[in-house]
Enzyme design. Structure first.
Site, PDB file in Angstrom:
ATOM      1  N   TYR A 108     121.347  24.642 -25.366  1.00 61.25           N
ATOM      2  CA  TYR A 108     121.926  25.764 -24.736  1.00 61.25           C
ATOM      3  C   TYR A 108     121.871  25.805 -23.355  1.00 61.25           C
ATOM      4  O   TYR A 108     122.807  26.131 -22.565  1.00 61.25           O
ATOM      5  CB  TYR A 108     120.767  27.070 -25.035  1.00 61.25           C
ATOM      6  CG  TYR A 108     120.998  28.296 -24.159  1.00 61.25           C
ATOM      7  CD1 TYR A 108     122.039  29.113 -24.267  1.00 61.25           C
ATOM      8  CD2 TYR A 108     120.025  28.437 -23.281  1.00 61.25           C
ATOM      9  CE1 TYR A 108     122.146  30.102 -23.570  1.00 61.25           C
ATOM     10  CE2 TYR A 108     120.318  29.391 -22.132  1.00 61.25           C
ATOM     11  CZ  TYR A 108     121.623  30.465 -22.478  1.00 61.25           C
ATOM     12  OH  TYR A 108     121.566  31.601 -21.504  1.00 61.25           O
ATOM     13  N   ASP A 128     123.019  31.688 -27.295  1.00 66.81           N
ATOM     14  CA  ASP A 128     121.443  32.020 -27.236  1.00 66.81           C
ATOM     15  C   ASP A 128     121.307  33.094 -28.183  1.00 66.81           C
ATOM     16  O   ASP A 128     122.107  33.406 -29.133  1.00 66.81           O
ATOM     17  CB  ASP A 128     121.081  32.600 -25.764  1.00 66.81           C
ATOM     18  CG  ASP A 128     121.659  33.794 -25.480  1.00 66.81           C
ATOM     19  OD1 ASP A 128     122.681  34.300 -26.150  1.00 66.81           O
ATOM     20  OD2 ASP A 128     121.330  34.304 -24.379  1.00 66.81           O
ATOM     21  N   GLU A 159     118.125  29.960 -15.821  1.00 67.12           N
ATOM     22  CA  GLU A 159     118.231  29.658 -17.167  1.00 67.12           C
ATOM     23  C   GLU A 159     116.859  29.219 -18.018  1.00 67.12           C
ATOM     24  O   GLU A 159     116.568  29.653 -18.801  1.00 67.12           O
ATOM     25  CB  GLU A 159     119.206  28.630 -17.765  1.00 67.12           C
ATOM     26  CG  GLU A 159     120.795  29.154 -17.352  1.00 67.12           C
ATOM     27  CD  GLU A 159     121.165  30.368 -18.011  1.00 67.12           C
ATOM     28  OE1 GLU A 159     120.290  30.672 -19.174  1.00 67.12           O
ATOM     29  OE2 GLU A 159     121.953  31.036 -17.939  1.00 67.12           O
TER      30      GLU A 159
END
Length: 372
Positions: free
Chosen positions: A131, A149, A48
């Protein structure tokens, strides 16, 4: 088509339809756990962070190389920052690499090497925002967390026909996404929504006929799918100016300098450079920031580079020296161009190196080299 042509569906029905689609069409990604197996929080977090501002095809190779070198969070925490920055070269946005290293050390020191499962605790770690915290909580810990996102914003804007432009619409899109986030299989749901945006609900030419939400999509019913999400006009990026110094010794070594750890390109290696400002520099002004008092020669044409919020034009000023005294600050390094690859050089520095090599011959007996 009118809005009446979009068939209403409950959040539970939408989530189930998406999960059914995901079970058939999920992407195989190197950081994604196999069906029925628990995701590794370290892999989820690493991927991520890498995927911020970077595409999946680019990240895949970096991810595999990072895992080979640092297979566990403990191994990454024990690494030197220079090693991590060097391995990060080419991914850009180097603050991510600094935060990655700092986060690994924090998790090891404060959480016994285990990533927290709560979003609040995750957001307290370096480099982890809303996020990323939600992604780790959902995918690695199966918590009901809303993961939003750019792909997800596009899907939700189209599903609910949100015509307000970004970025003002972000809070509205997040709230709509939260209404759909299920209690069951939240990690799979989050990844399914990402896959939907990446493979079906694409920015251009979306594959609406293959979408599991096509009948409930209000944007499709109104015929405005490809216009969503709408965006406010971008402001022009300001232009800044600076002068970078290419100082070469008789043996061909060039003076490099480490940037401060904090701020843009923190900890990376650069050519000695003036501060960046709105007004162009004269060579006379720039001389006060040069590593040595020399007859500096401005090379033809500035080097231009774009950052997220501004652009920079740097003139390269070149000179030769018989003295090694230019290394007057901590972090100054004399380096042969053939060894530049030993250091963490950001894209901007590599551009400057290529420009200097193209326009400035080396000292007598030393051929011009790109340093790459």
């Amino acid at each position: 088509m009118s809005t009446a042509d979009a068939h209403p569906a409950t959040p539970v029905e939408l989530a189930q339809a998406l999960l059914d689609w995901y079970d058939r069409h999920r992407r195989r990604l190197p950081w994604r756990a196999a069906p029925g197996t628990r995701a590794d929080p370290y892999r989820v977090w690493l991927s991520e962070i890498m995927l911020q501002q970077t595409t999946v095809p680019v990240v895949a190779g970096y991810f595999q190389r990072f895992l080979e070198r640092w297979p566990t969070l403990d191994a990454l925490a024990e690494a030197e920052l220079d090693e991590v920055l060097h391995a990060w070269q080419g991914l850009g946005y180097y603050a991510r690499a600094r935060n990655l290293h700092a986060c690994a050390r924090r998790v090891l020191a404060d959480h016994d090497g285990r990533f927290p499962s709560e979003e609040t605790a995750l957001r307290a770690l370096p480099g982890i925002g809303r996020y990323t915290a939600a992604a780790i909580a959902a995918i690695a810990h199966d918590r009901q967390a809303t993961v939003v996102d750019g792909n997800v914003e596009r899907v939700i804007a189209r599903l609910r026909a949100v015509e307000a432009p970004l970025p003002a619409a972000k809070s509205r899109l997040y709230a709509l996404a939260a209404e759909l986030t299920p209690e069951a299989r939240p990690g799979d749901y989050a990844q399914a929504l990402m896959d939907l945006g990446a493979t079906i609900c694409t920015p251009r030419n979306p594959g609406c006929l293959a979408c599991p939400w096509r009948d409930a999509c209000q944007g499709r019913a109104r015929g405005i799918v490809e216009t969503l999400p709408r965006r406010a006009p971008k402001r022009p990026r300001p232009l800044r100016h600076g002068v970078s110094f290419w100082l070469m010794r008789a043996d061909g070594a060039v003076l490099l300098r480490r940037r401060p750890d904090e701020g843009l390109l923190g900890g990376m290696i650069e050519l000695p450079t003036t501060p960046w400002r709105a007004e162009p520099w004269t060579l006379a002004e720039a001389g006060a920031h040069a590593p040595q008092k020399r007859q500096w020669q401005a090379l033809p044409e500035p080097v231009r580079h774009g950052f997220t919020h501004f652009e920079i034009e740097l003139t390269v000023a070149a000179a030769e020296t018989e003295s090694a005294d230019g290394a007057r600050e901590d972090g100054d390094i004399w380096c042969l161009p053939a060894r530049f690859s030993d250091h963490a050089l950001p894209t901007l520095t590599r551009k400057l190196v290529r420009h200097a090599a193209l326009h400035r011959p080396g000292p007598a007996g030393h051929p011009r080299t790109t340093g790459d």
